[in-house]
Structures are given as C-alpha cells and as structure tokens.
Design a protein around this motif. Structure first.
Motif, mmCIF file in Angstrom:
data_model
loop_
_atom_site.group_PDB
_atom_site.id
_atom_site.type_symbol
_atom_site.label_atom_id
_atom_site.label_comp_id
_atom_site.label_asym_id
_atom_site.label_seq_id
_atom_site.Cartn_x
_atom_site.Cartn_y
_atom_site.Cartn_z
ATOM 1 N N PRO A 45 28.946 58.162 -3.032
ATOM 2 C CA PRO A 45 28.637 57.681 -1.680
ATOM 3 C C PRO A 45 29.645 56.634 -1.222
ATOM 4 C CG PRO A 45 27.134 56.707 -3.277
ATOM 5 C CD PRO A 45 27.938 57.730 -4.018
ATOM 6 N N ASP A 46 29.851 56.574 0.082
ATOM 7 C CA ASP A 46 30.715 55.562 0.707
ATOM 8 C C ASP A 46 32.135 55.584 0.146
ATOM 9 O OD1 ASP A 46 28.407 54.870 2.041
ATOM 10 O OD2 ASP A 46 27.955 53.176 0.725
ATOM 11 N N PHE A 47 32.631 56.759 -0.181
ATOM 12 C CA PHE A 47 34.000 56.877 -0.680
ATOM 13 C C PHE A 47 34.958 56.661 0.488
ATOM 14 C CE2 PHE A 47 37.661 59.265 -2.487
ATOM 15 C CZ PHE A 47 37.767 58.557 -3.671
ATOM 16 N N THR A 48 36.003 55.889 0.263
ATOM 17 C CA THR A 48 36.909 55.505 1.345
ATOM 18 C C THR A 48 38.336 55.907 1.013
ATOM 19 O OG1 THR A 48 35.486 53.613 1.860
ATOM 20 C CG2 THR A 48 37.698 53.595 2.786
ATOM 21 N N VAL A 49 38.997 56.553 1.960
ATOM 22 C CA VAL A 49 40.382 56.972 1.771
ATOM 23 C C VAL A 49 41.229 56.459 2.932
ATOM 24 C CG1 VAL A 49 39.801 59.031 0.445
ATOM 25 C CG2 VAL A 49 39.972 59.186 2.940
ATOM 26 N N LYS A 50 42.502 56.259 2.637
ATOM 27 C CA LYS A 50 43.475 55.909 3.669
ATOM 28 C C LYS A 50 44.406 57.091 3.875
ATOM 29 C CE LYS A 50 46.999 53.176 2.767
ATOM 30 N NZ LYS A 50 47.835 51.961 2.515
ATOM 31 N N VAL A 51 44.560 57.501 5.118
ATOM 32 C CA VAL A 51 45.445 58.607 5.465
ATOM 33 C C VAL A 51 46.615 58.044 6.256
ATOM 34 C CG1 VAL A 51 45.652 60.811 6.657
ATOM 35 C CG2 VAL A 51 43.494 60.204 5.531
ATOM 36 N N VAL A 52 47.824 58.253 5.761
ATOM 37 C CA VAL A 52 49.030 57.771 6.440
ATOM 38 C C VAL A 52 49.625 58.919 7.240
ATOM 39 C CG1 VAL A 52 51.295 56.720 6.156
ATOM 40 C CG2 VAL A 52 49.433 56.103 4.597
ATOM 41 N N LEU A 53 49.714 58.745 8.550
ATOM 42 C CA LEU A 53 50.252 59.768 9.436
ATOM 43 C C LEU A 53 51.761 59.614 9.551
ATOM 44 C CD1 LEU A 53 47.560 59.402 12.240
ATOM 45 C CD2 LEU A 53 47.556 61.028 10.337
ATOM 46 N N SER A 54 52.444 60.712 9.806
ATOM 47 C CA SER A 54 53.899 60.667 9.920
ATOM 48 C C SER A 54 54.352 59.985 11.202
ATOM 49 C CB SER A 54 54.473 62.087 9.860
ATOM 50 O OG SER A 54 53.926 62.885 10.898
ATOM 51 N N GLU A 55 53.449 59.902 12.174
ATOM 52 C CA GLU A 55 53.733 59.217 13.426
ATOM 53 C C GLU A 55 52.421 58.704 13.997
ATOM 54 O OE1 GLU A 55 54.764 61.923 16.682
ATOM 55 O OE2 GLU A 55 54.408 63.575 15.281
ATOM 56 N N LYS A 56 52.506 57.825 14.973
ATOM 57 C CA LYS A 56 51.296 57.267 15.556
ATOM 58 C C LYS A 56 50.673 58.279 16.504
ATOM 59 C CE LYS A 56 49.383 53.194 17.820
ATOM 60 N NZ LYS A 56 49.669 51.858 18.410
ATOM 61 N N LEU A 57 49.577 58.866 16.069
ATOM 62 C CA LEU A 57 48.846 59.839 16.860
ATOM 63 C C LEU A 57 47.439 59.307 17.108
ATOM 64 C CD1 LEU A 57 49.864 63.073 14.917
ATOM 65 C CD2 LEU A 57 50.765 62.323 17.122
ATOM 66 N N GLY A 58 46.959 59.469 18.311
ATOM 67 C CA GLY A 58 45.619 59.010 18.624
ATOM 68 C C GLY A 58 44.574 59.974 18.084
ATOM 69 N N ILE A 59 43.716 59.504 17.203
ATOM 70 C CA ILE A 59 42.662 60.344 16.634
ATOM 71 C C ILE A 59 41.472 60.350 17.591
ATOM 72 C CG2 ILE A 59 41.058 60.617 14.709
ATOM 73 C CD1 ILE A 59 43.141 59.287 12.924
ATOM 74 N N SER A 60 40.978 61.527 17.907
ATOM 75 C CA SER A 60 39.864 61.643 18.847
ATOM 76 C C SER A 60 38.535 61.924 18.159
ATOM 77 C CB SER A 60 40.142 62.757 19.864
ATOM 78 O OG SER A 60 40.310 64.009 19.203
ATOM 79 N N ARG A 61 38.580 62.494 16.951
ATOM 80 C CA ARG A 61 37.328 62.907 16.308
ATOM 81 C C ARG A 61 37.559 63.074 14.813
ATOM 82 N NH1 ARG A 61 32.566 66.102 17.564
ATOM 83 N NH2 ARG A 61 32.094 67.616 15.920
ATOM 84 N N VAL A 62 36.583 62.639 14.014
ATOM 85 C CA VAL A 62 36.622 62.834 12.561
ATOM 86 C C VAL A 62 35.265 63.363 12.120
ATOM 87 C CG1 VAL A 62 36.882 61.741 10.299
ATOM 88 C CG2 VAL A 62 38.317 60.991 12.206
ATOM 89 N N THR A 63 35.274 64.408 11.303
ATOM 90 C CA THR A 63 34.035 64.939 10.742
ATOM 91 C C THR A 63 34.160 65.000 9.225
ATOM 92 O OG1 THR A 63 34.766 67.252 10.886
ATOM 93 C CG2 THR A 63 33.585 66.335 12.790
ATOM 94 N N ALA A 64 33.027 64.857 8.548
ATOM 95 C CA ALA A 64 32.969 64.990 7.092
ATOM 96 C C ALA A 64 31.875 65.991 6.758
ATOM 97 C CB ALA A 64 32.687 63.645 6.435
ATOM 98 N N ASP A 65 32.269 67.102 6.162
ATOM 99 C CA ASP A 65 31.330 68.177 5.818
ATOM 100 C C ASP A 65 30.496 68.590 7.026
ATOM 101 O OD1 ASP A 65 32.083 68.388 3.060
ATOM 102 O OD2 ASP A 65 31.053 66.484 2.730
ATOM 103 N N GLY A 66 31.151 68.658 8.178
ATOM 104 C CA GLY A 66 30.514 69.132 9.396
ATOM 105 C C GLY A 66 29.830 68.072 10.226
ATOM 106 N N GLY A 67 29.644 66.872 9.689
ATOM 107 C CA GLY A 67 28.975 65.807 10.432
ATOM 108 C C GLY A 67 29.972 64.853 11.068
#
Length: 256
Positions: free
Chosen positions: A195-217
C-alpha cells in the motif's frame, strides 16, 4: 501474532546469515508469513549517508524476504536519564534535545530527516517506565510532541512490518514503460503487494499531465506545494510523483 523478531542484545550477530534463514523458516511454519523483519543493528553515529533498512534475504520467485530494521538513534531515553535523582523540565528538555531540539534544527532526528533517511528509534520498555521512575517515558512524551510540531505531515508513522514490506518491495519490483504521444503506461510486477507505494517518473521534457490512473482508478492531483497523500499524484517540472496501492501486477497510466 508476532510478524517480526526483536534480537536480545547482540543475539545472532555473529551468525546472521543462518539466523535470518531460521527466522523466515519459523515465521512460515508458525504464522504462514513469507515476509518478516527483525531488530538487531543500530547506527546512531553514521554520517554522510542515510540509515535505512537492509533486505537481508530476498527470493522474488517464491515471494519471500527478511528485512533488517536498523535504528538510527542511540537509546537516549535511558542513557540521558539513568543517573537522575529526579526529573526536572530542564533535564527532560536537555535529554530530548539529543533526539530533536524544539526548533527542529539539531539533534539526531534532524540529521536523519535532512539526509532523507528513515527515522527509526528504539527503547526497552523497562527503560521507559522503570519500577522506580518513568523518566524515559517523560522524554518520549516530549519527543512525540516535538516530532508533531516540527515535522508535521512531512513524515508518516509506520509499523516495522509496514516499513519492511515497503523496503522489500523497493528492492524486488520491476516495471516496464510504454510511451505514446499522449500517454505513458507503466506495468509493475512485484512479489509483494504494497500500500501507498510511491514512484518518481522523470519525463524527457516538461509535459503537462492531465490524468493519472492506477489499475483503472483515477488518482486525484495534489498541488506542488502540498504533501503527497495516499492514492494521489503531483508534478514538479519534468518529474511526476505517484502514490498508489501496488498489487503484484499493477498498471499506471499517465495522460498528457
């Protein structure tokens, strides 16, 4: 149910390898637990790098692990109060300062926090609340108040079993990334759910993230100035931080 082991004094230190395997065998046979932990080591003086748990045994295929929970603090509850004839506010303050000063600037815990380390401390019950006094308990009471005031929600409290699970998962999980123009898909595999596992994702460029889902939620976004909470995400420039409940097979999708 005891899901971990406290080692008396230095018990097992000289034969730690067989000791670790014996703990795992016992936990599996008695409690049906394939992931366990133990107390044995303390590093109260280590400098220049973090004091974190150590995964002493890991079998990814069978989903088994043993984690050493390392204390980063000396047992000041006892060592600072053992010669007191009486407790005074000044003595309690001075002893607590060894862990964390009231302003949060110094003390062992301030050092560990600054090093982005796990902050693990320990004591023996009889040294907190002895037959003749409760000096150690008075220091603990003051310390807990300071932790709350100084660190607040910048730290989270975890049980040893929760910390062991998190650390074993860090060492054991795998991830595959698939990227398209408008989406990035991360496929996680792990021998342990966490539970509450946390990851850091490094993008190749600055992109605006609009939505994130985990296992469909869908996960809610928190602002960059807020503290990441369970099942949420935030973005800081080219870095995204995602906290979710990791299953043995999980999928995280990020849309731009």
């Amino acid at each position: 149910m005891a899901n971990g082991v406290t080692s008396g004094c230095d018990f097992g230190r000289e034969v730690e390898g067989p000791y670790v395997r014996a703990m795992l065998i016992a936990q599996k046979e008695v409690n049906d637990i394939p992931l366990t932990w133990y107390f044995l080591h303390e590093e109260p003086d280590r400098r220049h790098w973090s004091v974190n748990p150590s995964v002493m045994y890991l079998d990814r295929e069978d989903g088994e692990a043993v984690v050493s929970i390392v204390s980063g603090c000396r047992e000041f509850f006892f060592y600072e109060s053992r010669r007191w004839e009486a407790a005074t506010p000044e003595k309690v303050t001075e002893a607590t300062d060894k862990y964390l000063t009231a302003d949060g600037c110094t003390g062992r815990m301030a050092k560990l926090f600054g090093d982005k380390s796990c902050i693990v401390f320990h004591s023996h019950f009889q040294r907190l609340y002895g037959p003749e006094d409760r000096y150690g308990f008075m220091i603990l009471e003051e310390l807990l108040g300071r932790i709350d005031r100084v660190f607040g929600n910048r730290v989270i409290w975890m049980t040893p079993s929760e910390l062991a699970r998190y650390w074993a998962t860090i060492k054991a999980y795998g991830v595959q990334a698939e990227r398209s123009e408008r989406q990035m898909r991360l496929r996680f595999s792990s021998p342990f759910a966490c539970p509450d596992f946390t990851v850091k994702v490094v993008l190749s460029e600055k992109l605006g993230i609009s939505r994130v889902t985990a296992d469909g939620g869908k996960l809610p976004e928190v602002t960059s100035d807020s503290i990441l909470v369970p099942n949420s995400w935030t973005q800081k420039d080219e870095e995204a931080f995602i906290c979710f409940n990791l299953r043995k097979e999980s999928r995280v999708e990020t849309e731009f």
